[in-house]
Design an enzyme around this catalytic site. Sequence first.
Site, PDB file in Angstrom:
ATOM      1  N   GLU A   1       4.275  -4.916   7.372  1.00 28.05           N
ATOM      2  CA  GLU A   1       3.528  -3.796   7.968  1.00 28.05           C
ATOM      3  C   GLU A   1       3.909  -3.503   9.409  1.00 28.05           C
ATOM      4  OE1 GLU A   1       2.195  -6.199   6.135  1.00 28.05           O
ATOM      5  OE2 GLU A   1       0.739  -5.384   4.738  1.00 28.05           O
TER       6      GLU A   1
ATOM      7  N   GLU B   1      -0.832  -9.413  -0.381  1.00 34.73           N
ATOM      8  CA  GLU B   1      -2.277  -9.584  -0.165  1.00 34.73           C
ATOM      9  C   GLU B   1      -3.035  -9.618  -1.494  1.00 34.73           C
ATOM     10  OE1 GLU B   1      -2.107  -6.159   2.426  1.00 34.73           O
ATOM     11  OE2 GLU B   1      -2.914  -7.332   4.084  1.00 34.73           O
TER      12      GLU B   1
ATOM     13  N   GLY C   1       0.528  -5.014   0.817  1.00 34.29           N
ATOM     14  CA  GLY C   1      -0.648  -5.085  -0.067  1.00 34.29           C
ATOM     15  C   GLY C   1      -0.384  -5.871  -1.341  1.00 34.29           C
TER      16      GLY C   1
ATOM     17  N   ALA D   1       0.861  -1.176   0.000  1.00 35.01           N
ATOM     18  CA  ALA D   1       0.000   0.000   0.000  1.00 35.01           C
ATOM     19  C   ALA D   1       0.901   1.230   0.000  1.00 35.01           C
ATOM     20  CB  ALA D   1      -0.902  -0.012   1.222  1.00 35.01           C
TER      21      ALA D   1
HETATM   22  N1  COA Z   1       4.573   3.039  -0.876  1.00 31.63           N
HETATM   23  C1  COA Z   1       4.948   4.180  -1.471  1.00 31.63           C
HETATM   24  N2  COA Z   1       6.053   4.294  -2.221  1.00 31.63           N
HETATM   25  C2  COA Z   1       6.794   3.190  -2.374  1.00 31.63           C
HETATM   26  C3  COA Z   1       6.471   1.962  -1.782  1.00 31.63           C
HETATM   27  C4  COA Z   1       5.287   1.922  -0.996  1.00 31.63           C
HETATM   28  N3  COA Z   1       4.859   0.788  -0.422  1.00 31.63           N
HETATM   29  N4  COA Z   1       7.410   1.055  -2.098  1.00 31.63           N
HETATM   30  C5  COA Z   1       8.299   1.701  -2.879  1.00 31.63           C
HETATM   31  N5  COA Z   1       7.933   2.983  -3.048  1.00 31.63           N
HETATM   32  C6  COA Z   1       8.623   4.033  -3.819  1.00 31.63           C
HETATM   33  C7  COA Z   1       9.882   4.521  -3.102  1.00 31.63           C
HETATM   34  O1  COA Z   1       9.542   5.480  -2.123  1.00 31.63           O
HETATM   35  C8  COA Z   1      10.649   5.098  -4.263  1.00 31.63           C
HETATM   36  O2  COA Z   1      10.109   6.346  -4.597  1.00 31.63           O
HETATM   37  P1  COA Z   1      11.114   7.589  -4.957  1.00 31.63           P
HETATM   38  O3  COA Z   1      11.864   7.106  -6.145  1.00 31.63           O
HETATM   39  O4  COA Z   1      10.183   8.704  -5.226  1.00 31.63           O
HETATM   40  O5  COA Z   1      11.983   7.741  -3.748  1.00 31.63           O
HETATM   41  C9  COA Z   1      10.301   4.141  -5.413  1.00 31.63           C
HETATM   42  O6  COA Z   1       9.091   3.501  -5.040  1.00 31.63           O
HETATM   43  C10 COA Z   1      11.350   3.071  -5.641  1.00 31.63           C
HETATM   44  O7  COA Z   1      11.552   2.374  -4.424  1.00 31.63           O
HETATM   45  P2  COA Z   1      12.995   2.161  -3.754  1.00 31.63           P
HETATM   46  O8  COA Z   1      12.780   1.979  -2.293  1.00 31.63           O
HETATM   47  O9  COA Z   1      13.925   3.239  -4.182  1.00 31.63           O
HETATM   48  O10 COA Z   1      13.427   0.793  -4.447  1.00 31.63           O
HETATM   49  P3  COA Z   1      14.474  -0.270  -3.886  1.00 31.63           P
HETATM   50  O11 COA Z   1      14.700  -1.243  -4.985  1.00 31.63           O
HETATM   51  O12 COA Z   1      15.652   0.393  -3.272  1.00 31.63           O
HETATM   52  O13 COA Z   1      13.692  -1.022  -2.681  1.00 31.63           O
HETATM   53  C11 COA Z   1      11.815  -2.156  -1.686  1.00 31.63           C
HETATM   54  C12 COA Z   1      12.598  -1.839  -2.974  1.00 31.63           C
HETATM   55  C13 COA Z   1      10.552  -2.909  -2.106  1.00 31.63           C
HETATM   56  C14 COA Z   1      12.686  -3.040  -0.788  1.00 31.63           C
HETATM   57  C15 COA Z   1      11.461  -0.851  -0.951  1.00 31.63           C
HETATM   58  O14 COA Z   1      10.875   0.052  -1.894  1.00 31.63           O
HETATM   59  C16 COA Z   1      10.482  -1.031   0.165  1.00 31.63           C
HETATM   60  O15 COA Z   1      10.845  -1.509   1.227  1.00 31.63           O
HETATM   61  N6  COA Z   1       9.187  -0.622  -0.030  1.00 31.63           N
HETATM   62  C17 COA Z   1       8.184  -0.658   0.981  1.00 31.63           C
HETATM   63  C18 COA Z   1       7.730  -2.075   1.241  1.00 31.63           C
HETATM   64  C19 COA Z   1       6.681  -2.094   2.336  1.00 31.63           C
HETATM   65  O16 COA Z   1       6.933  -1.832   3.492  1.00 31.63           O
HETATM   66  N7  COA Z   1       5.439  -2.419   1.935  1.00 31.63           N
HETATM   67  C20 COA Z   1       4.343  -2.507   2.836  1.00 31.63           C
HETATM   68  C21 COA Z   1       3.560  -1.252   2.830  1.00 31.63           C
HETATM   69  S1  COA Z   1       2.167  -1.349   3.951  1.00 31.63           S
END
Ligand code: COA
Length: 260
Positions: A134, A114, A111, A66
């Site tokens: 989460e 999910e 999400g 999400a």
């Molecule tokens: N919500 C909003 N934005 C998100 C996102 C999320 N769940 N997951 C990734 N993004 C965005 C990042 O903020 C980034 O945006 P920016 O370029 O404007 O800074 C872009 O997507 C790319 O993500 P980035 O983190 O730079 O990629 P990465 O390859 O270094 O890391 C992940 C990948 C998946 C490990 C990391 O993005 C992450 O941990 N995301 C969140 C996962 C999470 O906690 N999900 C549960 C949400 S309830």
Amino acid sequence: MRDDAFVRLTHEGPLSLVTMNRPDKLNALSQEVLADLKEAVTEIKGRRETRVVILTGEGKAFVAGADIAGMRDLDPIAARSFSAFGHQVFASLEQLPCPVIAAVNGFALGGGCELALACDFIYASERAKFGQPEVGLGVTPGFGGTQRLGRRVGVGVARELVYTGKIIDAAEALRVGLVNAVFAPEALMDEARKTAALIASQGPVAVALCKEVMNQGEGRPLPDGNALEVDAFGRAFESPQQREGMSAFLEKSKATFGDR
Ligand code: COA
């Protein structure tokens, strides 16, 4: 669907292909993305030729969760309604009359995991990663992770994943039964399409009835589930597809079923 929608929907005969399409944010599920997904599901529901759906993600993620930026400043009431909306959209996907295969090409976190769980089953690329992180953000899963994950993989594994927030790779996801099969990244969509074609060649009314009773029977006592099956079996005989399928077998020919 709008040209600039966050979800791309294409149709290829009996297959509808849904692609989550917000790659710059790893397809994170904002309110807008969920609304576009809802629209895609509604369109598929109304398209009688569709017998099977594949859902995948554009870029390196399936869906990375999400939208954290959109959630940070929510108050409890808005958070509840965001969760309820996600549930409503995922339930409509889950209740589509045709099977939905999740083709998980990359991150399926929060999400995203999910969303894959709201599909009938999951194929994964070797690059896929799954998890419910989460709790690390100070919240619970909001789109079914505390409920559907345990039903798919068993409560022990689900509790461990939800409480630790740990991320698992595709091999581990296969081991715990979260995914049905793992493929090289370049083979994932071909393999999903092959299985989709196999499903699409079956009796569509029968497949839809199977999906309905398998969904409805989940979590119910066995006698109740079996009663649903008795009813579905009878309903299958209301369709001309039953006679078509059985006659084709007896005449050693190939059944032509028509639409669902
Ligand atoms: N919500 C909003 N934005 C998100 C996102 C999320 N769940 N997951 C990734 N993004 C965005 C990042 O903020 C980034 O945006 P920016 O370029 O404007 O800074 C872009 O997507 C790319 O993500 P980035 O983190 O730079 O990629 P990465 O390859 O270094 O890391 C992940 C990948 C998946 C490990 C990391 O993005 C992450 O941990 N995301 C969140 C996962 C999470 O906690 N999900 C549960 C949400 S309830």
